[in-house]
Design an enzyme around this catalytic site. Sequence first.
Site, short mmCIF file in Angstrom:
data_model
loop_
_atom_site.label_atom_id
_atom_site.label_comp_id
_atom_site.label_asym_id
_atom_site.label_seq_id
_atom_site.Cartn_x
_atom_site.Cartn_y
_atom_site.Cartn_z
N ARG A 58 0.82 -1.38 -0.09
CA ARG A 58 -0.09 0.04 -0.03
C ARG A 58 1.13 1.11 0.05
NH1 ARG A 58 -3.59 1.10 4.53
NH2 ARG A 58 -5.31 2.02 3.09
N CYS B 87 7.69 33.33 26.70
CA CYS B 87 7.67 31.68 26.90
C CYS B 87 7.73 31.44 28.31
CB CYS B 87 8.93 31.34 26.17
SG CYS B 87 9.21 29.63 26.57
N CYS C 12 11.19 29.82 29.32
CA CYS C 12 12.56 30.58 29.28
C CYS C 12 13.13 30.71 30.60
CB CYS C 12 12.28 31.69 28.18
SG CYS C 12 12.70 31.07 26.62
N HIS D 298 15.70 28.81 23.78
CA HIS D 298 14.35 28.60 23.21
C HIS D 298 14.35 27.76 21.77
CE1 HIS D 298 9.99 29.49 23.25
NE2 HIS D 298 10.14 29.91 21.78
N ASN E 89 7.40 14.93 24.70
CA ASN E 89 6.36 15.24 23.42
C ASN E 89 6.67 16.19 22.56
OD1 ASN E 89 4.03 13.81 23.32
ND2 ASN E 89 2.83 15.15 24.59
N CYS F 60 2.10 18.99 21.65
CA CYS F 60 3.06 19.98 22.71
C CYS F 60 2.81 21.28 22.45
CB CYS F 60 4.57 19.78 22.22
SG CYS F 60 5.64 20.41 23.17
N SER F 61 2.68 22.00 23.47
CA SER F 61 2.15 23.42 23.91
C SER F 61 3.25 24.47 23.78
CB SER F 61 1.71 23.63 25.26
OG SER F 61 2.78 23.42 26.31
N HIS G 108 9.94 25.43 23.22
CA HIS G 108 10.98 25.43 24.07
C HIS G 108 11.40 23.80 24.34
CE1 HIS G 108 13.64 27.78 26.99
NE2 HIS G 108 13.86 26.36 27.18
N HIS H 228 11.65 20.73 25.77
CA HIS H 228 11.44 20.26 27.21
C HIS H 228 10.59 18.93 27.32
CE1 HIS H 228 7.49 21.60 25.82
NE2 HIS H 228 6.85 20.91 26.87
N GLN I 287 8.68 15.83 30.13
CA GLN I 287 7.98 15.66 31.19
C GLN I 287 8.26 14.41 32.19
OE1 GLN I 287 4.00 16.62 31.52
NE2 GLN I 287 3.75 17.38 29.20
N GLN J 250 -2.03 -0.90 11.97
CA GLN J 250 -1.29 -1.25 10.75
C GLN J 250 -0.45 -0.32 10.21
OE1 GLN J 250 -2.38 0.56 7.86
NE2 GLN J 250 -2.07 -0.62 6.27
P1 H2U Z 1 3.47 20.00 26.67
O1 H2U Z 1 4.14 21.30 26.14
O2 H2U Z 1 3.80 18.78 26.43
O3 H2U Z 1 1.94 20.41 27.13
O4 H2U Z 1 4.29 20.05 28.12
C1 H2U Z 1 4.21 21.53 29.04
C2 H2U Z 1 3.67 21.32 30.26
O5 H2U Z 1 3.89 22.36 31.02
C3 H2U Z 1 2.38 21.04 30.50
O6 H2U Z 1 2.17 19.75 31.34
C4 H2U Z 1 3.04 22.88 32.13
C5 H2U Z 1 1.81 22.14 31.39
O7 H2U Z 1 0.85 21.72 32.55
N1 H2U Z 1 3.26 24.15 32.33
C6 H2U Z 1 3.25 24.54 33.76
O8 H2U Z 1 3.81 23.59 34.43
N2 H2U Z 1 3.48 26.09 34.00
C7 H2U Z 1 3.30 27.01 33.05
O9 H2U Z 1 3.00 28.11 33.52
C8 H2U Z 1 2.74 26.41 31.87
C9 H2U Z 1 2.78 25.20 31.30
#
Ligand code: H2U
Length: 348
Positions: A28, A52, A55, A115, A155, A162-163, A166, A168, A170, A325
């Site tokens: 495929r 950020c 940072c 960053h 992540n 991922c938020s 920078h 990082h 967990q 798959q």
């Molecule tokens: P992610 O980018 O994978 O979501 O991880 C960022 C983590 O940072 C997320 O679990 C934490 C969020 O809860 N965080 C803080 O602890 N303090 C902050 O001021 C913003 C984000």
Amino acid sequence: MQPFDNNEHPHRRFNPLTGEWILVSPHRAKRPWQGQKESANSATLPQYDPACYLCAGNERSDGTRNDNYTDVYVFNNDFPSLLQEEVAPQADSSPLFQLKPERGINKVICFSPRHDLTLPEMELEAIEKVVDAWKEQYIELGSRDFINHVQIFENKGAVMGCSNPHPHGQIWAQSSLPTNVEKTQANLKSYYDKNGTSLLADYLAEELNRRERIISENEHFAVLVPFWATWPYETLIISKRHFGNITQMTADERTAFAAILKTITVKYDNLFETSFPYSSGIHQTPTDGQDHPEWHFHMHFYPPLLRSATVKKFMVGYEMMAEAQRDISPEKSAAVLRELSEVHYKQK
Ligand code: H2U
């Protein structure tokens, strides 16, 4: 009847770590693509972003200010998914409504004050410091009596949810063994009890012998596309020596682990010349005070990208209803990753 060809014929492969099968449909990989096609976000980031929350010296959402850190920085997650507080369990008479309170601690670990960097672009010495921080956290969190498992993970990339770009990761430490780890532990243990050897040591020896899926190796670690990989470019770092956790690494192994982390993440970035998204995580002995000779230190990388910087694999439809798959064969993925340069494309 035609002879079986694992690059042509649909087949299922067994994952001995999870005890699950996956469907491989290598034919495929040739089908035309009319789906998602958008351009990659290649925005250049500043070395320091005043907005950020990761940072150095900046304020986080709860008002706490980060230290003016110069290498790795670890803090308690301000929005933890687990709490330390102990609560009384509540009994339910029905086995269909099982519930158990769960305690834990969540940390965030900034890999660098820069960053604009991620692991592949960091110097080897800087990655070694990340490994050291993982080890310290594993020891510190794991030594608490209510913590039986420490999950170190990263992540990376917006596509993974991922938020923040920078660099990082967990750490979620908790009292129970999470489902995936419990499955792996059961499979490692039944293999160890039966054979008296580590499943992953035996697997790696065979992979080093066959050399079909090995991407790279150094004196102490190898990285490969596992035979049973689900994600298109999924990889697994395995230690050559059988040990259970990060505290058991020698000084040479620590450096070799940092080096192989750099190798695979550089190759990933080079694949589509983008900051390659993934979820990665270390699987190692639980911190429950028991001996776990069955455990063998390893690290998974689950990247979603399939055919470009933006076209990713979805785990939907058949995967949600039946089983995982993949199209491109693990051998082809390994060959592609093996051929890629170990020099980051931005440095060329
Ligand atoms: P992610 O980018 O994978 O979501 O991880 C960022 C983590 O940072 C997320 O679990 C934490 C969020 O809860 N965080 C803080 O602890 N303090 C902050 O001021 C913003 C984000």
